[in-house]
Design an enzyme around this catalytic site. Structure first.
Site, PDB file in Angstrom:
ATOM      1  N   ARG A  88       0.800  -1.213   0.000  1.00  0.00           N
ATOM      2  CA  ARG A  88       0.000   0.000   0.000  1.00  0.00           C
ATOM      3  C   ARG A  88       0.842   1.276   0.000  1.00  0.00           C
ATOM      4  O   ARG A  88       0.610   2.186  -0.818  1.00  0.00           O
ATOM      5  CB  ARG A  88      -0.910   0.046   1.244  1.00  0.00           C
ATOM      6  CG  ARG A  88      -2.168  -0.732   1.127  1.00  0.00           C
ATOM      7  CD  ARG A  88      -2.508  -1.351   2.457  1.00  0.00           C
ATOM      8  NE  ARG A  88      -1.518  -2.363   2.752  1.00  0.00           N
ATOM      9  CZ  ARG A  88      -1.625  -3.633   2.310  1.00  0.00           C
ATOM     10  NH1 ARG A  88      -2.668  -4.021   1.656  1.00  0.00           N
ATOM     11  NH2 ARG A  88      -0.661  -4.509   2.566  1.00  0.00           N
ATOM     12  N   THR A  89       1.774   1.383   0.927  1.00  0.00           N
ATOM     13  CA  THR A  89       2.462   2.661   1.122  1.00  0.00           C
ATOM     14  C   THR A  89       3.297   3.011  -0.105  1.00  0.00           C
ATOM     15  O   THR A  89       3.216   4.123  -0.639  1.00  0.00           O
ATOM     16  CB  THR A  89       3.355   2.591   2.377  1.00  0.00           C
ATOM     17  OG1 THR A  89       2.585   2.053   3.447  1.00  0.00           O
ATOM     18  CG2 THR A  89       3.873   3.956   2.744  1.00  0.00           C
TER      19      THR A  89
ATOM     20  N   LYS B 237      26.338  -2.752   1.678  1.00  0.00           N
ATOM     21  CA  LYS B 237      27.811  -2.669   1.794  1.00  0.00           C
ATOM     22  C   LYS B 237      28.232  -1.891   3.029  1.00  0.00           C
ATOM     23  O   LYS B 237      29.408  -1.670   3.257  1.00  0.00           O
ATOM     24  CB  LYS B 237      28.382  -1.965   0.552  1.00  0.00           C
ATOM     25  CG  LYS B 237      28.008  -2.596  -0.762  1.00  0.00           C
ATOM     26  CD  LYS B 237      28.508  -1.708  -1.918  1.00  0.00           C
ATOM     27  CE  LYS B 237      27.767  -2.012  -3.201  1.00  0.00           C
ATOM     28  NZ  LYS B 237      27.880  -0.913  -4.179  1.00  0.00           N
TER      29      LYS B 237
ATOM     30  N   ARG C 186      11.193   3.863   3.975  1.00  0.00           N
ATOM     31  CA  ARG C 186      10.727   2.886   4.982  1.00  0.00           C
ATOM     32  C   ARG C 186      11.939   2.091   5.418  1.00  0.00           C
ATOM     33  O   ARG C 186      12.691   1.567   4.577  1.00  0.00           O
ATOM     34  CB  ARG C 186       9.672   1.949   4.403  1.00  0.00           C
ATOM     35  CG  ARG C 186       9.391   0.766   5.327  1.00  0.00           C
ATOM     36  CD  ARG C 186       8.214  -0.053   4.918  1.00  0.00           C
ATOM     37  NE  ARG C 186       6.964   0.664   5.137  1.00  0.00           N
ATOM     38  CZ  ARG C 186       5.751   0.131   4.964  1.00  0.00           C
ATOM     39  NH1 ARG C 186       5.645  -1.125   4.567  1.00  0.00           N
ATOM     40  NH2 ARG C 186       4.674   0.831   5.188  1.00  0.00           N
TER      41      ARG C 186
ATOM     42  N   HIS D  37       4.496   5.502  11.738  1.00  0.00           N
ATOM     43  CA  HIS D  37       4.095   5.414  10.326  1.00  0.00           C
ATOM     44  C   HIS D  37       3.118   6.582  10.111  1.00  0.00           C
ATOM     45  O   HIS D  37       1.904   6.393  10.007  1.00  0.00           O
ATOM     46  CB  HIS D  37       3.431   4.062  10.072  1.00  0.00           C
ATOM     47  CG  HIS D  37       3.198   3.709   8.645  1.00  0.00           C
ATOM     48  ND1 HIS D  37       3.326   4.614   7.608  1.00  0.00           N
ATOM     49  CD2 HIS D  37       2.820   2.536   8.059  1.00  0.00           C
ATOM     50  CE1 HIS D  37       3.050   3.997   6.458  1.00  0.00           C
ATOM     51  NE2 HIS D  37       2.740   2.742   6.712  1.00  0.00           N
TER      52      HIS D  37
HETATM   53  N1   CP Z   1      -0.378  -0.252   5.849  1.00  0.00           N
HETATM   54  C1   CP Z   1       0.827  -0.425   5.272  1.00  0.00           C
HETATM   55  O1   CP Z   1       1.802   0.220   5.622  1.00  0.00           O
HETATM   56  O2   CP Z   1       0.842  -1.367   4.295  1.00  0.00           O
HETATM   57  P1   CP Z   1       2.127  -1.782   3.462  1.00  0.00           P
HETATM   58  O3   CP Z   1       3.096  -2.435   4.432  1.00  0.00           O
HETATM   59  O4   CP Z   1       1.630  -2.718   2.407  1.00  0.00           O
HETATM   60  O5   CP Z   1       2.733  -0.527   2.884  1.00  0.00           O
END
Ligand code: CP
Length: 312
Positions: A58-59, A88, A109, A137
């Site tokens: 999603r993100t 590395k 991320r 998040h």
């Molecule tokens: N909700 C969420 O962060 O989903 P993903 O890990 O698929 O990005």
């Protein structure tokens, strides 16, 4: 004052900014649905770099889609943990200094808490935290809150049950800081003791006089909640499969729970789910989690627009 706008943690945003964000997300939804987003935002010369050291559906896809819908460009890497020079031994500070020379915005991320803050702290390019280990998040929580506003009509004075992995669940952490701004009537915390909310966030709730109550069984409070927010137990942070299976999916949202909820309650989940919500619940109109995921596109368009100074 930093040179660039960054999105690292939800404590940084106030009620006025949130109100404007949700106005802009509504505008983004209309722009996408009428097919004018590319010309309206016209980010033709802008490049987003997505650096994902952990998996995502999603993100990552919603950020990359947002950028392309806005007329911009995206550069990415498959699995930055293995296929970027982090493998590395390159430091996050060096990585961000280098990619700042290639792009105009970095969405990161990482499996370690605090990495997005370190990258943003370099202040060489705007940085969006797309999840930092068990930390935060923020963009997920921002879209969660918009979903609640759309589904329930308001954000003040709600009764919210947060369920599942409150210890490692970074969406929960970010969401709590946002909910606290809207004076909830009650926040119920439902988790195995091993996955209880970190003490610094409990302290935050106390300091901000947010009423909260740990609960053993969702059934005991289900008829009182406006929002039931279920989460996955974050297996990636457990030392062994045995430790994970000891606490995983103790409370599953199924038809027996749905029967206890009010007609106006909604069920949310940041997804992916791995058994914590019975798929039989999906057809219930109160199951909001796929609408929630869809809302991510519009909130992220509004956030990218803010990063580039599109609304003030
Ligand atoms: N909700 C969420 O962060 O989903 P993903 O890990 O698929 O990005």
């Amino acid at each position: 004052m930093p040179n660039f706008r960054h999105i690292v943690r939800t404590q940084d945003f106030d009620l006025d900014w949130l109100r404007r964000l949700y106005g802009q997300a509504t505008r983004a939804e209309e722009a996408v649905e009428t097919g004018i987003a590319s010309s309206m935002y016209a980010l033709t010369s802008k490049m987003m770099i997505t650096l994902f050291y952990q998996p995502s559906t999603r993100t990552r896809f919603s950020f990359e889609t947002a950028m392309r819908r806005m007329g911009g460009m995206v550069t990415s890497t498959e699995n930055a943990r293995d296929f970027s020079s982090a493998a590395k031994g390159e430091t996050p500070e060096d990585t961000i200094r280098v990619v700042a020379g290639y792009g105009d915005l970095v969405v990161v991320r990482h499996y370690e808490e605090g990495i997005a803050a370190r990258m943003a702290g370099m202040d060489v390019v705007p940085v969006i935290n797309a999840g930092d280990g068990p930390g935060q998040h923020p963009t997920q929580a921002l879209l969660d809150l918009w979903t609640i506003k759309k589904e329930r009509g308001h954000l003040d004075g709600l009764t919210v049950a947060l369920m599942g992995d409150l210890k490692y669940g970074r969406t929960i952490h970010s969401l709590i800081y946002l909910l606290a701004k809207y004076k909830p009537k009650m926040v119920y915390l439902i988790s195995p003791p091993e996955l209880a909310l970190p003490t610094d966030i409990v302290d935050y709730l106390n300091r901000h006089q947010v009423p909260f109550q740990p609960v053993d069984d969702v059934r005991s409070i289900a008829d009182m909640v406006d929002v039931l927010y279920q989460t996955r137990v974050q297996k990636e942070y457990f030392g062994s499969d045995a430790d994970y299976f000891r606490v995983a999916s103790r409370q599953i949202v199924d038809d027996s729970i749905m029967r206890l909820l009010s007609d106006t309650a909604i069920v949310m989940h940041p997804l992916p789910r791995v058994g914590e919500i019975d798929p039989a619940v999906d057809s219930d109109p109160r199951a909001a989690y796929f609408r929630q995921a869809h809302n991510g596109l519009f909130v992220r368009i509004a956030l990218v627009d803010w990063i580039f100074g599109g609304w003030d």
